[in-house]
Design a protein around this motif. Structure first.
Motif, PDB file in Angstrom:
ATOM      1  N   ARG A 131      -3.261   6.192   1.626  1.00  0.00           N
ATOM      2  CA  ARG A 131      -2.841   5.589   0.494  1.00  0.00           C
ATOM      3  C   ARG A 131      -1.295   5.576  -0.091  1.00  0.00           C
ATOM      4  N   ARG A 132      -0.428   6.538   0.216  1.00  0.00           N
ATOM      5  CA  ARG A 132       0.849   6.534   0.019  1.00  0.00           C
ATOM      6  C   ARG A 132       1.540   5.255   0.996  1.00  0.00           C
ATOM      7  N   MET A 133       0.991   5.313   2.414  1.00  0.00           N
ATOM      8  CA  MET A 133       1.488   4.340   3.207  1.00  0.00           C
ATOM      9  C   MET A 133       1.230   3.080   2.885  1.00  0.00           C
ATOM     10  N   SER A 134      -0.077   2.817   2.505  1.00  0.00           N
ATOM     11  CA  SER A 134      -0.426   1.450   1.882  1.00  0.00           C
ATOM     12  C   SER A 134       0.150   0.902   0.793  1.00  0.00           C
ATOM     13  N   ARG A 135       0.599   1.865  -0.163  1.00  0.00           N
ATOM     14  CA  ARG A 135       1.225   1.200  -1.284  1.00  0.00           C
ATOM     15  C   ARG A 135       2.632   1.244  -0.976  1.00  0.00           C
ATOM     16  N   LEU A 136       3.261   2.109  -0.060  1.00  0.00           N
ATOM     17  CA  LEU A 136       4.870   1.814   0.251  1.00  0.00           C
ATOM     18  C   LEU A 136       4.741   0.413   0.951  1.00  0.00           C
ATOM     19  N   LEU A 137       4.145   0.287   2.101  1.00  0.00           N
ATOM     20  CA  LEU A 137       3.823  -1.145   2.850  1.00  0.00           C
ATOM     21  C   LEU A 137       3.868  -2.417   2.078  1.00  0.00           C
ATOM     22  N   GLY A 138       2.903  -2.249   0.779  1.00  0.00           N
ATOM     23  CA  GLY A 138       2.659  -3.187  -0.024  1.00  0.00           C
ATOM     24  C   GLY A 138       3.986  -3.748  -0.793  1.00  0.00           C
ATOM     25  N   VAL A 139       4.752  -2.490  -1.084  1.00  0.00           N
ATOM     26  CA  VAL A 139       6.003  -2.758  -1.856  1.00  0.00           C
ATOM     27  C   VAL A 139       7.202  -3.339  -0.989  1.00  0.00           C
ATOM     28  N   VAL A 140       7.082  -2.862   0.194  1.00  0.00           N
ATOM     29  CA  VAL A 140       8.071  -3.413   0.999  1.00  0.00           C
ATOM     30  C   VAL A 140       7.850  -4.900   1.487  1.00  0.00           C
TER      31      VAL A 140
ATOM     32  N   VAL B  73       6.587  -7.184  -0.360  1.00  0.00           N
ATOM     33  CA  VAL B  73       7.016  -7.978  -1.640  1.00  0.00           C
ATOM     34  C   VAL B  73       8.440  -8.283  -1.680  1.00  0.00           C
ATOM     35  N   VAL B  74       9.289  -6.920  -1.470  1.00  0.00           N
ATOM     36  CA  VAL B  74      10.433  -6.778  -1.175  1.00  0.00           C
ATOM     37  C   VAL B  74      11.050  -7.938  -0.073  1.00  0.00           C
ATOM     38  N   LEU B  75      10.614  -7.803   1.006  1.00  0.00           N
ATOM     39  CA  LEU B  75      10.906  -8.676   2.085  1.00  0.00           C
ATOM     40  C   LEU B  75      10.552 -10.180   1.857  1.00  0.00           C
ATOM     41  N   PHE B  76       9.527 -10.358   1.376  1.00  0.00           N
ATOM     42  CA  PHE B  76       9.048 -11.797   1.371  1.00  0.00           C
ATOM     43  C   PHE B  76       9.900 -12.432   0.262  1.00  0.00           C
ATOM     44  N   ALA B  77      10.351 -11.637  -0.702  1.00  0.00           N
ATOM     45  CA  ALA B  77      10.972 -12.016  -1.844  1.00  0.00           C
ATOM     46  C   ALA B  77      12.359 -12.188  -1.385  1.00  0.00           C
ATOM     47  N   ALA B  78      12.978 -11.333  -0.549  1.00  0.00           N
ATOM     48  CA  ALA B  78      14.405 -11.533  -0.028  1.00  0.00           C
ATOM     49  C   ALA B  78      14.495 -12.767   0.899  1.00  0.00           C
ATOM     50  N   LEU B  79      13.281 -12.796   1.498  1.00  0.00           N
ATOM     51  CA  LEU B  79      13.295 -14.140   2.453  1.00  0.00           C
ATOM     52  C   LEU B  79      13.268 -15.482   1.623  1.00  0.00           C
ATOM     53  N   ALA B  80      12.540 -15.393   0.538  1.00  0.00           N
ATOM     54  CA  ALA B  80      12.740 -16.789  -0.410  1.00  0.00           C
ATOM     55  C   ALA B  80      13.635 -16.666  -1.127  1.00  0.00           C
ATOM     56  N   ALA B  81      14.700 -15.737  -1.373  1.00  0.00           N
ATOM     57  CA  ALA B  81      15.834 -15.887  -2.206  1.00  0.00           C
ATOM     58  C   ALA B  81      17.108 -16.558  -1.074  1.00  0.00           C
ATOM     59  N   PHE B  82      16.964 -15.819   0.227  1.00  0.00           N
ATOM     60  CA  PHE B  82      18.163 -15.857   0.778  1.00  0.00           C
ATOM     61  C   PHE B  82      18.195 -16.759   2.249  1.00  0.00           C
TER      62      PHE B  82
ATOM     63  N   GLY C   1       3.898 -12.430   0.452  1.00  0.00           N
ATOM     64  CA  GLY C   1       4.245 -11.062  -0.052  1.00  0.00           C
ATOM     65  C   GLY C   1       3.268 -10.614  -1.053  1.00  0.00           C
ATOM     66  N   LEU C   2       2.675 -11.286  -1.985  1.00  0.00           N
ATOM     67  CA  LEU C   2       1.626 -10.747  -3.059  1.00  0.00           C
ATOM     68  C   LEU C   2       0.439 -10.629  -2.197  1.00  0.00           C
ATOM     69  N   LEU C   3       0.083 -11.503  -1.383  1.00  0.00           N
ATOM     70  CA  LEU C   3      -1.276 -11.198  -0.853  1.00  0.00           C
ATOM     71  C   LEU C   3      -1.117  -9.899   0.094  1.00  0.00           C
ATOM     72  N   VAL C   4      -0.057  -9.729   0.938  1.00  0.00           N
ATOM     73  CA  VAL C   4       0.095  -8.634   1.678  1.00  0.00           C
ATOM     74  C   VAL C   4      -0.279  -7.356   0.859  1.00  0.00           C
ATOM     75  N   MET C   5       0.682  -7.500  -0.299  1.00  0.00           N
ATOM     76  CA  MET C   5       0.545  -6.254  -1.148  1.00  0.00           C
ATOM     77  C   MET C   5      -0.862  -6.142  -1.793  1.00  0.00           C
ATOM     78  N   ALA C   6      -1.574  -7.109  -1.949  1.00  0.00           N
ATOM     79  CA  ALA C   6      -2.907  -7.048  -2.458  1.00  0.00           C
ATOM     80  C   ALA C   6      -3.970  -6.400  -1.468  1.00  0.00           C
ATOM     81  N   PHE C   7      -3.692  -6.763  -0.228  1.00  0.00           N
ATOM     82  CA  PHE C   7      -4.483  -6.097   0.941  1.00  0.00           C
ATOM     83  C   PHE C   7      -4.161  -4.717   0.874  1.00  0.00           C
ATOM     84  N   CYS C   8      -3.060  -4.316   0.909  1.00  0.00           N
ATOM     85  CA  CYS C   8      -2.215  -2.946   1.022  1.00  0.00           C
ATOM     86  C   CYS C   8      -3.064  -1.976  -0.064  1.00  0.00           C
ATOM     87  N   GLU C   9      -3.025  -2.660  -1.411  1.00  0.00           N
ATOM     88  CA  GLU C   9      -3.726  -1.782  -2.624  1.00  0.00           C
ATOM     89  C   GLU C   9      -5.289  -1.689  -2.338  1.00  0.00           C
ATOM     90  N   MET C  10      -5.961  -2.818  -1.647  1.00  0.00           N
ATOM     91  CA  MET C  10      -7.318  -2.553  -1.319  1.00  0.00           C
ATOM     92  C   MET C  10      -7.589  -1.394  -0.365  1.00  0.00           C
TER      93      MET C  10
END
Length: 150
Positions: free
Chosen positions: A25-34, A36-45, A61-70
């Motif tokens: 659970r911890r790793m899935s949630r951490l990877l989901g946040v990572v 989103v941050v990574l894909f947002a950085a790619l989108a921005a920079f 990024g949001l789809l990856v986070m949703a999968f990790c939350e599942m």
């Protein structure tokens, strides 16, 4: 001082507590946040992108986070009648009489239930990644099955 009946009720409540992984659970949630941050950085920079490209990065990024939350939300909830199992995609409600065995050997990543119809069902709420806690949880599930199928 607690009465014997209240300590018995506490023991039954602990025995029937939901089965949830800890490390998974911890790793899935951490990877989901990572993600989103990574894909947002790619989108921005990343330069020379259209608005649709940027939106695509964010949605990915949001789809990856949703999968990790599942993955983080897998659980098995026992009660007096049976066991509700929510795995990554599949959900199933079992009566105790349907469960004939619990196995956690052979290097399996999670507990496997042997069912009366000859099928098996993975219980992702009890994971080998949790080490000794996972083994103890598998034993608790086997105890519940033995207790309710006498």
């Amino acid at each position: 001082m607690t009465s014997p009946s209240s300590s018995a009720a506490d023991g039954a409540a602990r025995l029937h507590a939901p089965f949830r992984p800890v490390r998974g659970r911890r790793m899935s949630r951490l990877l989901g946040v990572v993600a989103v941050v990574l894909f947002a950085a790619l989108a921005a920079f990343v330069v020379q992108q259209t608005v649709w490209d940027r939106l695509g990065f964010l949605v990915t990024g949001l789809l990856v986070m949703a999968f990790c939350e599942m993955q983080a939300r897998v659980v098995a909830v026992p009660d007096e009648r049976g066991l509700y199992v929510r795995n990554l995609v599949r959900r199933r409600r079992l009566e105790w009489a349907e469960v004939v065995g619990v196995s956690f050997g052979g290097g399996r990543p999670w507990v496997q239930l042997d069912l009366a119809d000859g099928d098996t069902l993975a219980v992702m709420g009890v994971q080998r990644a949790d080490g000794q806690r996972g083994v103890a949880e598998a034993d608790r599930l086997a105890t519940l099955v033995a207790l309710h199928t006498r």
